[in-house]
Design an enzyme around this catalytic site. Structure first.
Site, PDB file in Angstrom:
ATOM      1  N   TYR A  96       0.709  -1.056  -0.003  1.00  0.00           N
ATOM      2  CA  TYR A  96       0.018   0.013   0.008  1.00  0.00           C
ATOM      3  C   TYR A  96       0.941   1.371   0.054  1.00  0.00           C
ATOM      4  O   TYR A  96       1.201   1.697   1.105  1.00  0.00           O
ATOM      5  CB  TYR A  96      -0.945  -0.010   1.288  1.00  0.00           C
ATOM      6  CG  TYR A  96      -1.896  -1.076   1.255  1.00  0.00           C
ATOM      7  CD1 TYR A  96      -2.187  -1.917   0.253  1.00  0.00           C
ATOM      8  CD2 TYR A  96      -2.615  -1.537   2.428  1.00  0.00           C
ATOM      9  CE1 TYR A  96      -3.066  -2.916   0.419  1.00  0.00           C
ATOM     10  CE2 TYR A  96      -3.334  -2.654   2.636  1.00  0.00           C
ATOM     11  CZ  TYR A  96      -3.747  -3.359   1.630  1.00  0.00           C
ATOM     12  OH  TYR A  96      -4.709  -4.627   1.597  1.00  0.00           O
TER      13      TYR A  96
ATOM     14  N   SER B 116     -12.533  -6.195   1.552  1.00  0.00           N
ATOM     15  CA  SER B 116     -13.651  -5.196   0.708  1.00  0.00           C
ATOM     16  C   SER B 116     -15.070  -5.751   1.208  1.00  0.00           C
ATOM     17  O   SER B 116     -15.968  -6.219   0.291  1.00  0.00           O
ATOM     18  CB  SER B 116     -13.348  -5.981  -0.723  1.00  0.00           C
ATOM     19  OG  SER B 116     -12.234  -5.627  -1.281  1.00  0.00           O
ATOM     20  N   PRO B 117     -15.507  -5.546   2.415  1.00  0.00           N
ATOM     21  CA  PRO B 117     -16.576  -5.894   3.055  1.00  0.00           C
ATOM     22  C   PRO B 117     -17.849  -5.341   2.782  1.00  0.00           C
ATOM     23  O   PRO B 117     -18.930  -5.645   2.656  1.00  0.00           O
ATOM     24  CB  PRO B 117     -16.536  -5.963   4.801  1.00  0.00           C
ATOM     25  CG  PRO B 117     -15.475  -4.686   4.794  1.00  0.00           C
ATOM     26  CD  PRO B 117     -14.469  -4.954   3.558  1.00  0.00           C
TER      27      PRO B 117
ATOM     28  N   ALA C 274     -18.171  -4.579  -0.419  1.00  0.00           N
ATOM     29  CA  ALA C 274     -17.781  -4.529  -2.078  1.00  0.00           C
ATOM     30  C   ALA C 274     -17.341  -3.021  -2.670  1.00  0.00           C
ATOM     31  O   ALA C 274     -17.822  -2.574  -3.470  1.00  0.00           O
ATOM     32  CB  ALA C 274     -18.959  -5.001  -2.592  1.00  0.00           C
ATOM     33  N   GLN C 275     -16.437  -2.455  -1.876  1.00  0.00           N
ATOM     34  CA  GLN C 275     -15.781  -1.337  -2.118  1.00  0.00           C
ATOM     35  C   GLN C 275     -16.798  -0.173  -2.338  1.00  0.00           C
ATOM     36  O   GLN C 275     -16.599   0.542  -3.239  1.00  0.00           O
ATOM     37  CB  GLN C 275     -14.819  -1.713  -3.431  1.00  0.00           C
ATOM     38  CG  GLN C 275     -13.928  -2.534  -3.227  1.00  0.00           C
ATOM     39  CD  GLN C 275     -12.576  -2.666  -4.235  1.00  0.00           C
ATOM     40  OE1 GLN C 275     -13.089  -2.491  -5.082  1.00  0.00           O
ATOM     41  NE2 GLN C 275     -11.320  -3.127  -3.596  1.00  0.00           N
ATOM     42  N   GLY C 276     -17.820  -0.026  -1.647  1.00  0.00           N
ATOM     43  CA  GLY C 276     -18.762   1.003  -1.569  1.00  0.00           C
ATOM     44  C   GLY C 276     -20.039   0.421  -1.876  1.00  0.00           C
ATOM     45  O   GLY C 276     -21.136   1.475  -1.723  1.00  0.00           O
TER      46      GLY C 276
ATOM     47  N   LEU D 218     -22.216  -1.781  -1.405  1.00  0.00           N
ATOM     48  CA  LEU D 218     -23.209  -1.968  -0.168  1.00  0.00           C
ATOM     49  C   LEU D 218     -23.820  -0.809   0.355  1.00  0.00           C
ATOM     50  O   LEU D 218     -24.816  -0.987   1.222  1.00  0.00           O
ATOM     51  CB  LEU D 218     -22.800  -3.110   0.451  1.00  0.00           C
ATOM     52  CG  LEU D 218     -22.700  -4.318   0.127  1.00  0.00           C
ATOM     53  CD1 LEU D 218     -21.911  -5.479   0.482  1.00  0.00           C
ATOM     54  CD2 LEU D 218     -23.996  -5.132  -0.421  1.00  0.00           C
TER      55      LEU D 218
ATOM     56  N   GLY E 220     -25.213   1.735  -1.076  1.00  0.00           N
ATOM     57  CA  GLY E 220     -26.286   2.099  -1.533  1.00  0.00           C
ATOM     58  C   GLY E 220     -25.876   3.537  -2.442  1.00  0.00           C
ATOM     59  O   GLY E 220     -26.831   3.610  -3.203  1.00  0.00           O
ATOM     60  N   LYS E 221     -24.813   3.940  -2.290  1.00  0.00           N
ATOM     61  CA  LYS E 221     -24.888   5.274  -2.789  1.00  0.00           C
ATOM     62  C   LYS E 221     -24.857   5.317  -4.274  1.00  0.00           C
ATOM     63  O   LYS E 221     -25.097   6.261  -5.111  1.00  0.00           O
ATOM     64  CB  LYS E 221     -23.713   6.072  -2.128  1.00  0.00           C
ATOM     65  CG  LYS E 221     -22.153   5.639  -2.316  1.00  0.00           C
ATOM     66  CD  LYS E 221     -21.033   6.276  -1.676  1.00  0.00           C
ATOM     67  CE  LYS E 221     -19.770   5.867  -1.738  1.00  0.00           C
ATOM     68  NZ  LYS E 221     -18.689   6.365  -1.144  1.00  0.00           N
TER      69      LYS E 221
HETATM   70  N1  LIG Z   1      -5.365  -8.931   1.403  1.00  0.00           N
HETATM   71  C1  LIG Z   1      -5.805  -8.270   0.231  1.00  0.00           C
HETATM   72  O1  LIG Z   1      -5.590  -8.936  -0.729  1.00  0.00           O
HETATM   73  C2  LIG Z   1      -6.794  -7.031   0.294  1.00  0.00           C
HETATM   74  C3  LIG Z   1      -7.358  -6.736  -0.922  1.00  0.00           C
HETATM   75  C4  LIG Z   1      -8.261  -5.467  -0.844  1.00  0.00           C
HETATM   76  C5  LIG Z   1      -8.491  -4.977   0.595  1.00  0.00           C
HETATM   77  N2  LIG Z   1      -7.823  -5.097   1.752  1.00  0.00           N
HETATM   78  C6  LIG Z   1      -7.960  -4.578   2.748  1.00  0.00           C
HETATM   79  O2  LIG Z   1      -9.223  -4.483   3.345  1.00  0.00           O
HETATM   80  C7  LIG Z   1      -9.787  -3.225   3.400  1.00  0.00           C
HETATM   81  C8  LIG Z   1     -10.987  -2.809   2.959  1.00  0.00           C
HETATM   82  O3  LIG Z   1     -11.260  -3.341   1.532  1.00  0.00           O
HETATM   83  P1  LIG Z   1     -11.467  -2.277   0.385  1.00  0.00           P
HETATM   84  O4  LIG Z   1     -11.225  -1.207   0.636  1.00  0.00           O
HETATM   85  O5  LIG Z   1     -11.070  -3.087  -0.821  1.00  0.00           O
HETATM   86  O6  LIG Z   1     -13.104  -2.201   0.428  1.00  0.00           O
HETATM   87  P2  LIG Z   1     -14.208  -1.954   1.342  1.00  0.00           P
HETATM   88  O7  LIG Z   1     -13.798  -1.655   2.546  1.00  0.00           O
HETATM   89  O8  LIG Z   1     -15.415  -2.623   1.040  1.00  0.00           O
HETATM   90  O9  LIG Z   1     -14.819  -0.417   0.513  1.00  0.00           O
HETATM   91  C9  LIG Z   1     -13.881   0.824   0.924  1.00  0.00           C
HETATM   92  C10 LIG Z   1     -14.381   2.000   0.095  1.00  0.00           C
HETATM   93  O10 LIG Z   1     -15.814   2.068   0.241  1.00  0.00           O
HETATM   94  C11 LIG Z   1     -16.282   3.234   0.367  1.00  0.00           C
HETATM   95  N3  LIG Z   1     -17.062   3.544   1.718  1.00  0.00           N
HETATM   96  C12 LIG Z   1     -16.212   3.052   2.960  1.00  0.00           C
HETATM   97  N4  LIG Z   1     -17.223   3.260   3.889  1.00  0.00           N
HETATM   98  C13 LIG Z   1     -18.470   3.887   3.270  1.00  0.00           C
HETATM   99  C14 LIG Z   1     -19.449   4.107   3.897  1.00  0.00           C
HETATM  100  N5  LIG Z   1     -19.758   4.052   5.174  1.00  0.00           N
HETATM  101  N6  LIG Z   1     -20.373   4.678   2.880  1.00  0.00           N
HETATM  102  C15 LIG Z   1     -20.245   4.992   1.861  1.00  0.00           C
HETATM  103  N7  LIG Z   1     -19.008   4.563   1.186  1.00  0.00           N
HETATM  104  C16 LIG Z   1     -18.287   3.920   2.049  1.00  0.00           C
HETATM  105  C17 LIG Z   1     -14.901   4.120   0.324  1.00  0.00           C
HETATM  106  O11 LIG Z   1     -14.693   4.555  -0.945  1.00  0.00           O
HETATM  107  P3  LIG Z   1     -15.507   5.755  -2.095  1.00  0.00           P
HETATM  108  O12 LIG Z   1     -15.738   6.793  -0.885  1.00  0.00           O
HETATM  109  O13 LIG Z   1     -14.465   6.132  -2.940  1.00  0.00           O
HETATM  110  O14 LIG Z   1     -16.848   5.113  -2.538  1.00  0.00           O
HETATM  111  C18 LIG Z   1     -14.033   3.404   0.636  1.00  0.00           C
HETATM  112  O15 LIG Z   1     -12.669   3.643   0.157  1.00  0.00           O
HETATM  113  C19 LIG Z   1      -8.539  -2.257   2.709  1.00  0.00           C
HETATM  114  O16 LIG Z   1      -8.269  -1.057   3.280  1.00  0.00           O
HETATM  115  C20 LIG Z   1      -7.292  -3.308   2.947  1.00  0.00           C
HETATM  116  O17 LIG Z   1      -6.718  -2.939   4.496  1.00  0.00           O
HETATM  117  C21 LIG Z   1      -6.795  -6.372   1.757  1.00  0.00           C
END
Ligand SMILES: NC(=O)c1ccc[n+]([C@@H]2O[C@H](COP(=O)([O-])OP(=O)(O)OC[C@H]3O[C@@H](n4cnc5c(N)ncnc54)[C@H](OP(=O)(O)O)[C@@H]3O)[C@@H](O)[C@H]2O)c1
Length: 322
Positions: A64, A210-211, A213-215, A217, A219-220
Protein backbone atom coordinates in the site's frame (compact mmCIF):
# COMPACT_ATOMS: atom_id res chain seq x y z
CA UNK A 1 -19.69 -3.80 26.16
CA UNK A 2 -16.50 -5.82 25.66
CA UNK A 3 -17.19 -7.60 22.41
CA UNK A 4 -13.57 -8.30 21.53
CA UNK A 5 -12.63 -11.59 19.90
CA UNK A 6 -9.46 -13.66 19.88
CA UNK A 7 -7.25 -13.40 16.82
CA UNK A 8 -7.10 -17.10 15.96
CA UNK A 9 -5.94 -19.00 19.04
CA UNK A 10 -3.64 -16.18 20.11
CA UNK A 11 -4.15 -14.08 23.24
CA UNK A 12 -4.60 -10.99 21.06
CA UNK A 13 -8.09 -9.52 21.48
CA UNK A 14 -9.53 -7.54 18.56
CA UNK A 15 -12.73 -5.62 17.93
CA UNK A 16 -15.08 -7.32 15.39
CA UNK A 17 -14.38 -4.36 13.10
CA UNK A 18 -10.88 -3.11 12.32
CA UNK A 19 -9.77 -0.33 9.99
CA UNK A 20 -8.44 -1.19 6.53
CA UNK A 21 -5.59 1.20 5.67
CA UNK A 22 -5.11 0.59 1.94
CA UNK A 23 -6.73 4.05 1.56
CA UNK A 24 -3.63 5.59 3.23
CA UNK A 25 -1.39 4.74 0.24
CA UNK A 26 -1.18 8.41 -0.78
CA UNK A 27 -2.08 7.45 -4.33
CA UNK A 28 1.36 5.87 -4.86
CA UNK A 29 2.34 2.62 -6.54
CA UNK A 30 0.07 0.31 -8.52
CA UNK A 31 -2.07 -0.48 -5.46
CA UNK A 32 -2.20 3.11 -4.27
CA UNK A 33 -3.73 4.43 -7.47
CA UNK A 34 -7.00 2.72 -6.54
CA UNK A 35 -7.91 5.49 -4.07
CA UNK A 36 -7.58 9.27 -3.79
CA UNK A 37 -4.38 10.52 -2.15
CA UNK A 38 -5.53 11.40 1.36
CA UNK A 39 -3.61 14.04 3.29
CA UNK A 40 -2.01 12.91 6.56
CA UNK A 41 -4.49 15.10 8.46
CA UNK A 42 -7.41 13.08 7.04
CA UNK A 43 -5.67 9.81 7.94
CA UNK A 44 -5.19 11.19 11.47
CA UNK A 45 -8.90 12.00 11.73
CA UNK A 46 -9.98 8.62 10.31
CA UNK A 47 -7.78 6.77 12.81
CA UNK A 48 -8.88 8.98 15.72
CA UNK A 49 -12.57 8.49 14.86
CA UNK A 50 -12.04 4.72 14.60
CA UNK A 51 -10.31 4.60 17.99
CA UNK A 52 -13.02 6.73 19.58
CA UNK A 53 -15.67 4.32 18.31
CA UNK A 54 -13.92 1.29 19.84
CA UNK A 55 -11.78 -0.06 17.00
CA UNK A 56 -8.52 -1.42 18.39
CA UNK A 57 -6.76 -2.79 15.29
CA UNK A 58 -5.52 -1.68 11.91
CA UNK A 59 -4.63 -3.53 8.73
CA UNK A 60 -1.96 -2.18 6.41
CA UNK A 61 0.58 -3.66 3.95
CA UNK A 62 3.94 -3.12 2.35
CA UNK A 63 2.34 -2.81 -1.09
CA UNK A 64 0.00 0.00 0.00
CA UNK A 65 2.16 2.80 -1.34
CA UNK A 66 5.43 0.95 -0.68
CA UNK A 67 5.32 1.64 3.07
CA UNK A 68 3.42 4.94 2.90
CA UNK A 69 0.27 3.45 4.43
CA UNK A 70 2.29 1.89 7.25
CA UNK A 71 4.00 5.22 7.93
CA UNK A 72 0.73 7.19 7.74
CA UNK A 73 -0.88 4.74 10.17
CA UNK A 74 2.01 5.03 12.63
CA UNK A 75 1.87 8.85 12.45
CA UNK A 76 -1.90 8.86 12.94
CA UNK A 77 -1.70 6.51 15.94
CA UNK A 78 1.01 8.68 17.47
CA UNK A 79 -1.07 11.82 16.83
CA UNK A 80 -3.93 10.10 18.67
CA UNK A 81 -1.66 9.56 21.68
CA UNK A 82 -1.25 5.81 21.16
CA UNK A 83 1.92 3.91 21.95
CA UNK A 84 3.17 0.47 21.01
CA UNK A 85 0.99 -2.10 22.76
CA UNK A 86 -2.09 0.15 22.97
CA UNK A 87 -3.44 -1.11 19.64
CA UNK A 88 -3.05 -4.14 17.37
CA UNK A 89 -1.19 -3.57 14.10
CA UNK A 90 -1.37 -5.99 11.18
CA UNK A 91 0.76 -5.63 8.05
CA UNK A 92 1.68 -7.84 5.10
CA UNK A 93 4.68 -8.97 3.06
CA UNK A 94 4.28 -8.64 -0.73
CA UNK A 95 5.48 -11.89 -2.38
CA UNK A 96 5.64 -11.06 -6.09
CA UNK A 97 8.92 -12.24 -7.71
CA UNK A 98 10.35 -12.88 -4.26
CA UNK A 99 11.68 -15.91 -2.44
CA UNK A 100 11.18 -16.73 1.24
CA UNK A 101 14.54 -15.16 2.14
CA UNK A 102 13.02 -11.77 1.32
CA UNK A 103 10.61 -12.07 4.27
CA UNK A 104 13.49 -11.68 6.70
CA UNK A 105 15.45 -9.33 4.41
CA UNK A 106 12.61 -6.75 4.40
CA UNK A 107 11.39 -6.96 7.99
CA UNK A 108 13.57 -4.03 9.05
CA UNK A 109 11.90 -1.85 6.42
CA UNK A 110 8.46 -2.78 7.78
CA UNK A 111 9.59 -1.96 11.31
CA UNK A 112 11.08 1.30 10.14
CA UNK A 113 7.86 2.45 8.38
CA UNK A 114 5.78 1.46 11.41
CA UNK A 115 8.16 3.48 13.62
CA UNK A 116 7.56 2.65 17.28
CA UNK A 117 4.66 0.26 16.63
CA UNK A 118 5.37 -3.46 16.66
CA UNK A 119 3.93 -5.97 14.20
CA UNK A 120 1.22 -7.93 16.00
CA UNK A 121 0.15 -9.82 12.89
CA UNK A 122 2.37 -10.40 9.84
CA UNK A 123 0.60 -11.80 6.78
CA UNK A 124 1.70 -13.27 3.45
CA UNK A 125 -0.32 -10.99 1.17
CA UNK A 126 -0.86 -13.39 -1.74
CA UNK A 127 -0.12 -17.06 -2.43
CA UNK A 128 2.16 -16.44 -5.43
CA UNK A 129 5.70 -16.15 -4.02
CA UNK A 130 8.67 -17.80 -5.73
CA UNK A 131 8.83 -20.09 -2.72
CA UNK A 132 6.95 -23.00 -1.23
CA UNK A 133 4.36 -22.37 1.48
CA UNK A 134 6.64 -24.34 3.82
CA UNK A 135 9.64 -22.08 3.16
CA UNK A 136 7.53 -18.97 3.75
CA UNK A 137 6.08 -20.34 6.97
CA UNK A 138 9.53 -21.28 8.30
CA UNK A 139 10.71 -17.72 7.60
CA UNK A 140 7.68 -16.34 9.45
CA UNK A 141 8.26 -18.76 12.35
CA UNK A 142 11.85 -17.53 12.61
CA UNK A 143 10.53 -13.96 12.91
CA UNK A 144 8.18 -15.03 15.72
CA UNK A 145 11.04 -16.75 17.54
CA UNK A 146 13.19 -13.63 17.11
CA UNK A 147 10.28 -11.58 18.53
CA UNK A 148 10.14 -9.43 15.39
CA UNK A 149 6.43 -10.25 14.97
CA UNK A 150 3.82 -11.66 17.35
CA UNK A 151 1.62 -13.82 15.11
CA UNK A 152 1.46 -15.16 11.56
CA UNK A 153 -1.37 -14.90 9.04
CA UNK A 154 -1.95 -15.45 5.34
CA UNK A 155 -4.14 -13.73 2.77
CA UNK A 156 -5.96 -14.96 -0.32
CA UNK A 157 -4.92 -18.53 0.53
CA UNK A 158 -7.05 -21.43 -0.72
CA UNK A 159 -8.22 -24.15 1.64
CA UNK A 160 -5.31 -26.41 0.70
CA UNK A 161 -2.66 -23.71 1.05
CA UNK A 162 -4.13 -22.46 4.33
CA UNK A 163 -4.10 -26.00 5.72
CA UNK A 164 -0.50 -26.49 4.54
CA UNK A 165 0.59 -23.22 6.16
CA UNK A 166 -1.14 -24.24 9.37
CA UNK A 167 0.60 -27.64 9.40
CA UNK A 168 4.09 -26.23 8.84
CA UNK A 169 3.71 -23.62 11.58
CA UNK A 170 2.33 -26.32 13.88
CA UNK A 171 5.63 -28.22 13.59
CA UNK A 172 7.27 -25.09 15.05
CA UNK A 173 4.70 -24.83 17.87
CA UNK A 174 3.07 -21.77 16.27
CA UNK A 175 -0.59 -21.33 15.32
CA UNK A 176 -1.68 -19.79 12.02
CA UNK A 177 -4.07 -17.12 13.30
CA UNK A 178 -5.78 -15.71 10.20
CA UNK A 179 -6.59 -15.83 6.51
CA UNK A 180 -7.55 -12.46 5.03
CA UNK A 181 -9.91 -12.95 2.10
CA UNK A 182 -12.46 -11.08 0.02
CA UNK A 183 -15.81 -11.59 1.71
CA UNK A 184 -19.03 -9.59 1.57
CA UNK A 185 -22.75 -10.04 0.90
CA UNK A 186 -21.79 -9.64 -2.77
CA UNK A 187 -19.00 -12.23 -2.68
CA UNK A 188 -19.62 -15.30 -0.55
CA UNK A 189 -17.29 -17.73 -2.30
CA UNK A 190 -15.48 -18.68 0.92
CA UNK A 191 -18.70 -20.29 2.14
CA UNK A 192 -18.63 -22.66 -0.85
CA UNK A 193 -14.93 -23.34 -1.48
CA UNK A 194 -14.10 -24.71 1.98
CA UNK A 195 -12.09 -21.74 3.26
CA UNK A 196 -14.63 -20.72 5.91
CA UNK A 197 -15.30 -24.30 7.06
CA UNK A 198 -11.59 -25.09 7.35
CA UNK A 199 -10.91 -21.85 9.22
CA UNK A 200 -13.64 -22.76 11.71
CA UNK A 201 -12.19 -26.27 12.11
CA UNK A 202 -8.63 -25.01 12.72
CA UNK A 203 -9.50 -21.96 14.85
CA UNK A 204 -8.27 -19.52 12.21
CA UNK A 205 -9.88 -16.07 12.08
CA UNK A 206 -11.25 -14.96 8.72
CA UNK A 207 -10.43 -11.30 8.10
CA UNK A 208 -12.99 -10.09 5.56
CA UNK A 209 -11.61 -7.55 3.11
CA UNK A 210 -13.69 -5.41 0.74
CA UNK A 211 -16.63 -6.02 3.13
CA UNK A 212 -18.66 -3.20 1.53
CA UNK A 213 -17.83 -4.49 -1.96
CA UNK A 214 -15.75 -1.31 -2.24
CA UNK A 215 -18.69 0.99 -1.53
CA UNK A 216 -21.50 -0.75 -3.46
CA UNK A 217 -23.24 -2.04 -0.32
CA UNK A 218 -23.60 1.53 0.99
CA UNK A 219 -26.24 2.01 -1.73
CA UNK A 220 -24.77 5.37 -2.80
CA UNK A 221 -23.81 4.13 -6.26
CA UNK A 222 -27.35 2.77 -6.76
CA UNK A 223 -28.79 6.13 -5.80
CA UNK A 224 -26.39 8.01 -8.08
CA UNK A 225 -24.71 5.72 -10.65
CA UNK A 226 -22.80 8.68 -12.13
CA UNK A 227 -20.95 9.28 -8.86
CA UNK A 228 -18.40 6.56 -9.64
CA UNK A 229 -17.17 8.52 -12.67
CA UNK A 230 -15.64 11.15 -10.42
CA UNK A 231 -13.80 8.61 -8.25
CA UNK A 232 -10.15 7.81 -9.07
CA UNK A 233 -8.99 4.28 -9.79
CA UNK A 234 -10.40 1.35 -11.76
CA UNK A 235 -13.75 0.85 -10.01
CA UNK A 236 -15.55 2.85 -12.68
CA UNK A 237 -14.70 0.14 -15.22
CA UNK A 238 -15.77 -2.80 -13.04
CA UNK A 239 -18.99 -4.60 -13.93
CA UNK A 240 -20.33 -4.40 -10.38
CA UNK A 241 -20.26 -0.57 -10.52
CA UNK A 242 -21.89 -0.34 -13.96
CA UNK A 243 -25.64 -0.24 -14.48
CA UNK A 244 -26.07 -3.96 -15.11
CA UNK A 245 -24.04 -4.85 -12.03
CA UNK A 246 -25.94 -2.35 -9.90
CA UNK A 247 -29.22 -3.84 -11.15
CA UNK A 248 -28.06 -7.28 -9.93
CA UNK A 249 -27.44 -6.03 -6.40
CA UNK A 250 -30.42 -3.63 -6.24
CA UNK A 251 -32.81 -5.93 -4.33
CA UNK A 252 -30.17 -6.73 -1.74
CA UNK A 253 -29.32 -3.05 -1.26
CA UNK A 254 -33.04 -2.20 -0.94
CA UNK A 255 -33.31 -4.79 1.86
CA UNK A 256 -30.21 -3.33 3.56
CA UNK A 257 -31.86 0.11 3.43
CA UNK A 258 -35.13 -1.20 4.85
CA UNK A 259 -33.43 -3.10 7.70
CA UNK A 260 -31.20 -0.09 8.40
CA UNK A 261 -34.24 2.15 8.88
CA UNK A 262 -35.60 -0.22 11.54
CA UNK A 263 -32.36 0.13 13.52
CA UNK A 264 -31.73 3.82 12.90
CA UNK A 265 -28.61 2.62 11.10
CA UNK A 266 -27.24 2.75 7.54
CA UNK A 267 -27.04 0.07 4.82
CA UNK A 268 -23.24 -0.10 5.25
CA UNK A 269 -23.62 -0.71 8.97
CA UNK A 270 -26.15 -3.49 8.38
CA UNK A 271 -23.88 -5.14 5.78
CA UNK A 272 -20.87 -5.03 8.15
CA UNK A 273 -22.92 -6.24 11.11
CA UNK A 274 -24.22 -9.24 9.14
CA UNK A 275 -20.70 -10.18 8.06
CA UNK A 276 -19.23 -9.98 11.55
CA UNK A 277 -22.04 -11.94 13.21
CA UNK A 278 -23.57 -14.44 10.80
CA UNK A 279 -20.83 -17.03 11.43
CA UNK A 280 -20.32 -16.40 15.14
CA UNK A 281 -16.86 -15.15 16.08
CA UNK A 282 -14.98 -16.56 13.08
CA UNK A 283 -15.21 -13.50 10.83
CA UNK A 284 -13.89 -10.00 11.56
CA UNK A 285 -14.15 -7.18 9.03
CA UNK A 286 -11.85 -4.37 7.90
CA UNK A 287 -13.73 -1.70 5.94
CA UNK A 288 -11.56 1.04 4.47
CA UNK A 289 -12.59 4.70 4.52
CA UNK A 290 -11.83 7.76 2.41
CA UNK A 291 -13.48 10.19 4.87
CA UNK A 292 -13.95 10.64 8.59
CA UNK A 293 -17.73 10.29 8.21
CA UNK A 294 -17.30 6.86 6.60
CA UNK A 295 -14.91 5.73 9.33
CA UNK A 296 -17.34 6.83 12.06
CA UNK A 297 -20.24 5.15 10.32
CA UNK A 298 -18.41 1.87 9.78
CA UNK A 299 -17.05 1.71 13.31
CA UNK A 300 -20.62 2.15 14.58
CA UNK A 301 -21.76 -1.02 12.85
CA UNK A 302 -21.69 -3.13 16.01
CA UNK A 303 -23.96 -0.89 18.05
CA UNK A 304 -27.16 -2.80 17.28
CA UNK A 305 -28.31 -6.42 16.93
CA UNK A 306 -29.87 -7.88 13.80
CA UNK A 307 -32.71 -10.34 14.43
CA UNK A 308 -32.47 -13.89 13.10
CA UNK A 309 -35.19 -13.05 10.58
CA UNK A 310 -33.19 -10.06 9.29
CA UNK A 311 -29.98 -12.13 9.10
CA UNK A 312 -31.77 -14.86 7.19
CA UNK A 313 -33.44 -12.43 4.81
CA UNK A 314 -30.04 -10.99 3.84
CA UNK A 315 -28.64 -14.51 3.54
CA UNK A 316 -31.39 -15.43 1.07
CA UNK A 317 -31.15 -12.26 -0.98
CA UNK A 318 -27.38 -12.61 -1.32
CA UNK A 319 -27.42 -16.33 -2.25
CA UNK A 320 -26.88 -15.48 -5.95
CA UNK A 321 -23.48 -14.12 -4.85
CA UNK A 322 -22.40 -17.34 -3.10
N1 LIG B 1 -5.51 -8.84 1.45
C1 LIG B 1 -5.90 -8.31 0.31
O1 LIG B 1 -5.58 -8.81 -0.79
C2 LIG B 1 -6.78 -7.09 0.35
C3 LIG B 1 -7.46 -6.65 -0.82
C4 LIG B 1 -8.29 -5.53 -0.72
C5 LIG B 1 -8.43 -4.87 0.49
N2 LIG B 1 -7.73 -5.30 1.60
C6 LIG B 1 -7.89 -4.62 2.91
O2 LIG B 1 -9.27 -4.48 3.22
C7 LIG B 1 -9.60 -3.11 3.44
C8 LIG B 1 -11.01 -2.84 2.94
O3 LIG B 1 -11.21 -3.29 1.61
P1 LIG B 1 -11.54 -2.31 0.39
O4 LIG B 1 -11.00 -0.99 0.66
O5 LIG B 1 -11.12 -3.03 -0.84
O6 LIG B 1 -13.14 -2.29 0.33
P2 LIG B 1 -14.33 -1.77 1.27
O7 LIG B 1 -13.89 -1.63 2.66
O8 LIG B 1 -15.47 -2.67 0.96
O9 LIG B 1 -14.66 -0.35 0.62
C9 LIG B 1 -13.95 0.80 0.97
C10 LIG B 1 -14.44 1.96 0.14
O10 LIG B 1 -15.88 2.04 0.15
C11 LIG B 1 -16.30 3.40 0.34
N3 LIG B 1 -16.92 3.46 1.67
C12 LIG B 1 -16.41 3.00 2.84
N4 LIG B 1 -17.28 3.20 3.86
C13 LIG B 1 -18.35 3.78 3.33
C14 LIG B 1 -19.58 4.22 3.88
N5 LIG B 1 -19.85 4.06 5.18
N6 LIG B 1 -20.49 4.79 3.04
C15 LIG B 1 -20.23 4.94 1.73
N7 LIG B 1 -19.07 4.53 1.15
C16 LIG B 1 -18.14 3.95 1.94
C17 LIG B 1 -15.03 4.25 0.24
O11 LIG B 1 -14.74 4.55 -1.13
P3 LIG B 1 -15.45 5.78 -1.92
O12 LIG B 1 -15.70 6.86 -0.91
O13 LIG B 1 -14.48 6.13 -2.97
O14 LIG B 1 -16.70 5.17 -2.50
C18 LIG B 1 -13.96 3.28 0.71
O15 LIG B 1 -12.68 3.61 0.25
C19 LIG B 1 -8.49 -2.32 2.74
O16 LIG B 1 -8.32 -1.03 3.28
C20 LIG B 1 -7.30 -3.21 2.97
O17 LIG B 1 -6.76 -2.97 4.28
C21 LIG B 1 -6.94 -6.41 1.54
Amino acid sequence: MDNHRSLGRSPIAISPIGLGCWQFSEGRGFAGRFWPALPQETANQIVAASLDAGINWFDTAEVYGGGRSEAALAKALTAAGKKNGDVVVATKWWPMWRTAGNIKATIRARQSFLASFGIDLYQIHQPFALASTAAQMHAMADLVEDQRIRTVGVSNFSTAKMRAAHQVLDTRGIHLVSNQVRYSLLDRRIEKNGVLRTAQELGITIIAYSPLAQGILSGKYHRDPNMIRSRPGPRKWMTAFRRRGLDRSRALVAALEEIARAHDATPSQVALNWLANYHGDTVVVIPGATSVAQAEENAGAMSFLLSDAEMNRLDELSRPFC
